[in-house]
Scaffold this active site. Sequence first.
Site, PDB file in Angstrom:
ATOM      1  N   SER A  47     -60.513  36.219   6.077  1.00  0.00           N
ATOM      2  CA  SER A  47     -60.389  37.678   5.806  1.00  0.00           C
ATOM      3  C   SER A  47     -59.626  38.495   4.829  1.00  0.00           C
ATOM      4  O   SER A  47     -59.803  39.404   4.478  1.00  0.00           O
ATOM      5  CB  SER A  47     -59.980  38.207   7.451  1.00  0.00           C
ATOM      6  N   ASP A 105     -53.801  46.697   9.060  1.00  0.00           N
ATOM      7  CA  ASP A 105     -54.016  46.818  10.516  1.00  0.00           C
ATOM      8  C   ASP A 105     -53.101  45.516  11.179  1.00  0.00           C
ATOM      9  O   ASP A 105     -51.990  45.287  10.241  1.00  0.00           O
ATOM     10  CB  ASP A 105     -55.729  46.476  10.857  1.00  0.00           C
ATOM     11  N   HIS A 122     -53.857  42.172   8.650  1.00  0.00           N
ATOM     12  CA  HIS A 122     -53.928  42.245   7.193  1.00  0.00           C
ATOM     13  C   HIS A 122     -53.256  43.243   6.497  1.00  0.00           C
ATOM     14  O   HIS A 122     -52.780  44.159   6.891  1.00  0.00           O
ATOM     15  CB  HIS A 122     -55.597  42.411   6.890  1.00  0.00           C
TER      16      HIS A 122
END
Length: 354
Positions: A35, A317, A320
């Site tokens: 991600s 978040d 991340h």
Amino acid sequence: MGSLVACVFILSIATLSSCTTGVPQVPCYFIFGDSLYDNGNNNHLVTEAKANFPPYGIDYSDGPTGRFSNGRNIADVIAELLGFEKSIPPYASASREDIIRGVNYASGSAGIRDESGQHMGGRISLNQQLANHATIILQLADLIGNGNLAPVRKHLHKCIYTVAMGNNDFINNYFYPQYYKTSSLYTPQEYADILVQQYTQQLLKLYEYGARKFAISGAGYSGCAPAMMARYESDVCVDEVNGAVVLFNAGLTSALVELESKLSGAKFVYIEPPLGYSTDFNVTDKPCCNVSTTIGEGQCAPNQAPCSARQNYVFWDAFHPTESVSLVDGASAYAALSPFYVSEVKLSLPVDDA
Ligand SMILES: *[C@@H]1O[C@H](CO)[C@@H](O)[C@H](O)[C@H]1NC(C)=O
Ligand SMILES: *[C@@H]1O[C@H](CO)[C@@H](O)[C@H](O)[C@H]1NC(C)=O
């Protein structure tokens, strides 16, 4: 000799400008990862590991794209510094002509091990990312090789390949015993060893596919991510997690040295993940966005306004980094890639005047 483009750029937290001549320092850049690098490959998968809704992308020109960030991610920053005019397209939507300058195969929640991340749903594991790369190579044979692989191989030798995997083998596997049994089967050292062994085979395959210029990132110290601290009900970084990551990164570093000595014509650069940032980032333990209590884990709740002082936050978040942090990480990754390009670039990093 290719044309040598001299350019100067100034990098600061808010601005990033590179050469405007349109000639990148390498002809192509391929991205394998999770991600931290995903730029839309998970959008059409059935998974909770998605980021194609607001407030993701609030600072990105195209809005929410599937990047797990408020703005650009590390892959975008590296591509920009290499002089690419546009970011490297995701495998999921790359057009036929796009693939010549590279493809981004990264997928949120994916790991070195196929099962990593499976409790969240669909994902493109590193093995599958390599299979997708094989598909792209066949398309390149049609596009630039008249159906032949030899000219494609020559092209692929010149590309940079960044591979950043391992995070989910810890976060969404070893340190999630509710869903995965690896921690009852292996000690952290044994787990590091089998991960490195499997990763080595995967990098070998990438070499067989024509890669020569490798930059491999170590796994991040995810014990300091707010979501991991929450999972462990800890106010400080989780040492147990970071300790396991240290073992993996140490094993990976030696494996890369060995790979380089064995594989003719290949160079491997290791990129060590940062453990801290300049004091400008004074919010290190809280995410900038409001984290969802229902979707996935640690992701932003849809459509809620995030913090406004994003330049002060390490985390966007609960897992991340913010774009500001990716600008710093991308710049150090780009500097580590320097054996792979010829340039007259002068890099001025932000000065920490604490
Ligand atoms: C972080 O620094 C900014 C100024 O750069 C300041 O306004 C803010 O209050 C600080 N936040 C914390 C949590 O220290
Ligand atoms: C974020 O969540 C908190 C607590 O759940 C809530 O009070 C606040 O209104 C939310 N912020 C936004 C912008 O929705």
